[in-house]
Design a protein around this motif. Structure first.
Motif, PDB file in Angstrom:
ATOM      1  N   GLN A 160      37.985  80.393   7.886  1.00  0.00           N
ATOM      2  CA  GLN A 160      38.338  81.104   6.652  1.00  0.00           C
ATOM      3  C   GLN A 160      39.164  82.337   7.032  1.00  0.00           C
ATOM      4  O   GLN A 160      38.824  83.052   7.965  1.00  0.00           O
ATOM      5  CB  GLN A 160      37.073  81.520   5.891  1.00  0.00           C
ATOM      6  N   PRO A 184      37.437  71.820   7.040  1.00  0.00           N
ATOM      7  CA  PRO A 184      37.873  73.155   7.487  1.00  0.00           C
ATOM      8  C   PRO A 184      36.687  74.045   7.873  1.00  0.00           C
ATOM      9  O   PRO A 184      35.668  74.063   7.178  1.00  0.00           O
ATOM     10  CB  PRO A 184      38.604  73.717   6.261  1.00  0.00           C
ATOM     11  N   TYR A 226      43.156  69.799   3.422  1.00  0.00           N
ATOM     12  CA  TYR A 226      43.013  71.167   2.904  1.00  0.00           C
ATOM     13  C   TYR A 226      43.049  71.233   1.385  1.00  0.00           C
ATOM     14  O   TYR A 226      43.054  72.310   0.807  1.00  0.00           O
ATOM     15  CB  TYR A 226      44.121  72.065   3.471  1.00  0.00           C
ATOM     16  N   SER A 231      42.021  79.196   3.496  1.00  0.00           N
ATOM     17  CA  SER A 231      41.840  78.371   4.693  1.00  0.00           C
ATOM     18  C   SER A 231      42.903  78.699   5.735  1.00  0.00           C
ATOM     19  O   SER A 231      43.839  79.467   5.485  1.00  0.00           O
ATOM     20  CB  SER A 231      41.986  76.898   4.298  1.00  0.00           C
ATOM     21  N   GLN A 288      40.037  72.980  -1.280  1.00  0.00           N
ATOM     22  CA  GLN A 288      39.694  74.396  -1.418  1.00  0.00           C
ATOM     23  C   GLN A 288      40.103  74.879  -2.810  1.00  0.00           C
ATOM     24  O   GLN A 288      41.256  74.754  -3.188  1.00  0.00           O
ATOM     25  CB  GLN A 288      40.436  75.222  -0.345  1.00  0.00           C
ATOM     26  N   ILE A 316      33.732  76.455   4.498  1.00  0.00           N
ATOM     27  CA  ILE A 316      34.353  77.726   4.142  1.00  0.00           C
ATOM     28  C   ILE A 316      34.370  77.837   2.621  1.00  0.00           C
ATOM     29  O   ILE A 316      34.198  76.842   1.919  1.00  0.00           O
ATOM     30  CB  ILE A 316      35.786  77.874   4.704  1.00  0.00           C
TER      31      ILE A 316
END
Ligand code: NAD
Length: 344
Positions: A126, A123, A339, A304, A342, A300
């Motif tokens: 942000q 990713p 994802y 996300s 995160q 990031i």
């Protein structure tokens, strides 16, 4: 990065209230980055912000900035309907992007963004759900996660603006304001949102035409927590975002205006933030510093684009609920592995 100063060179697209505030933040309060270009549809606004920022120049359009090898990263602070057309080419180039919320205004366009992003190796976008960096919200999340007060049962949330120049329609009330609650409730509860219902009391005479203000949004999570959100964007008296969380063994409340209490003339008063800029100043600073630190390594460190997509799905359900008076199901797709790392 700039080989002389070692700063990440940021182009800011959209220099309105939020964009200009981020420019000041990058220039005066955080480290590791500087603003080199400012783009705004209003050329005078871009020039005014660039002129007060050492090393920055006003540039006429985002496309030209996107192709500039001397730009290392983008900060997007235009209104939500213009985000996709800037995000898409930025992702093609692989530029790190900080994008103000909402990611985009609807689920289909948010899905296009996350699909494009998944062609990269990790990713790079942000999204500005800054409440996750607010000290109060973080403490509340710790209480919920550590189980100190037992299980979380209910959330009472208030989101009040003195007035809002941007939000002037029923849909925007959800997409621009309630979107913060969708994100923070999913984050606080660690759960997907399940259903949304909207009730409208009598409207304030200060509400603009075509918008009922205030509204009450009832959100139920998959884990069974119910949140009632009062959204009131012409509340006149000041800016307030406050939450009371009801647990099995007690309650926890955040967001009360307690910084300055004055006693005079046989009365006691407390200062209240005029806008989000003051209320969330520290959260915005922390959010952007963490983004800069991560973006310098092509990563990031915060919400996300997938969080942006989930919030956009909730907004669609919220808009349907608002128009129909019905309780509407929120149906976000399952989170892809891409994802899952995160942690914020
Ligand atoms: N995180 C938060 O708490 C928070 C608070 C306020 C606003 N926001 C978000 O920030 C964004 C901007 O909000 P704002 O309050 O600064 O709005 P604003 O109206 O004050 O500023 C938006 C600016 O974008 C410019 N603009 C519009 N279209 C453009 C385009 N295609 N290219 C370049 N510039 C363009 C406008 O001329 C204007 O100067 C929105 O997405 C909003 O939701 C976030």
């Amino acid at each position: 990065v700039d080989t002389v100063t070692d700063d990440m060179r940021v182009a800011v697209i959209g220099a309105g209230m939020m964009g200009a505030d981020h420019v000041r933040r990058i220039t005066e309060r955080i480290s590791g980055a500087r603003v080199v270009a400012v783009v705004d549809a209003d050329a005078q606004r871009a020039a005014a912000v660039a002129d007060s920022t050492p090393g920055a120049v006003a540039r006429p359009d985002a496309t030209e900035v996107l192709a500039d090898p001397n730009v290392d990263a983008l900060l997007i602070a235009t209104p939500g309907q213009f985000h996709e057309s800037i995000l898409a080419p930025a992702l093609e180039r692989g530029l790190p992007v900080f994008c103000e919320k909402p990611l985009t205004l609807d689920a289909a366009s948010s899905l296009r963004i996350v699909e494009l992003e998944q062609k990269r190796d990790r990713p790079v976008v942000q999204v500005g759900f800054m409440r996750r960096f607010d000290a109060g919200f973080r403490r509340l999340k710790d209480v919920a996660d550590q189980g100190a007060l037992g299980e979380l049962l209910l959330l009472h949330c208030r989101h009040r603006n003195a007035s809002s120049h941007l939000v002037n329609s029923e849909a925007l009330l959800i997409q621009d304001s309630v979107v913060h609650e969708f994100d923070i409730i999913a984050w606080l509860t660690g759960s997907e949102l399940a259903t949304i219902e909207v009730r409208k009391p009598r409207s304030s005479r200060h509400a603009p035409d075509g918008l009922a203000d205030p509204q009450l949004v009832l959100i139920e999570t998959e884990s069974g927590v119910i949140a009632d959100v009062e959204i009131f964007i012409n509340a006149r008296y000041g800016y307030e975002v406050s939450t009371e969380a009801v647990f099995e063994e007690g309650v926890a409340a955040i967001g009360q205006p307690t910084e300055l209490v004055t006693r005079t003339s046989y009365a006691q008063s407390m200062s209240i933030a005029p806008t989000f800029v003051e209320r969330f100043r520290d959260a915005y600073d922390t959010q952007l510093q963490r983004w800069v630190n991560a973006a310098r390594n092509g990563a990031i460190d915060g919400p996300s684009a997938w969080d942006g997509y989930r919030a956009a799905v909730a907004c669609e359900a919220g808009i349907l609920a608002q128009a129909s008076g019905e309780r509407v199901r929120v149906g976000a797709a399952p989170t892809p592995d891409f994802y899952r790392n995160q942690v914020i």
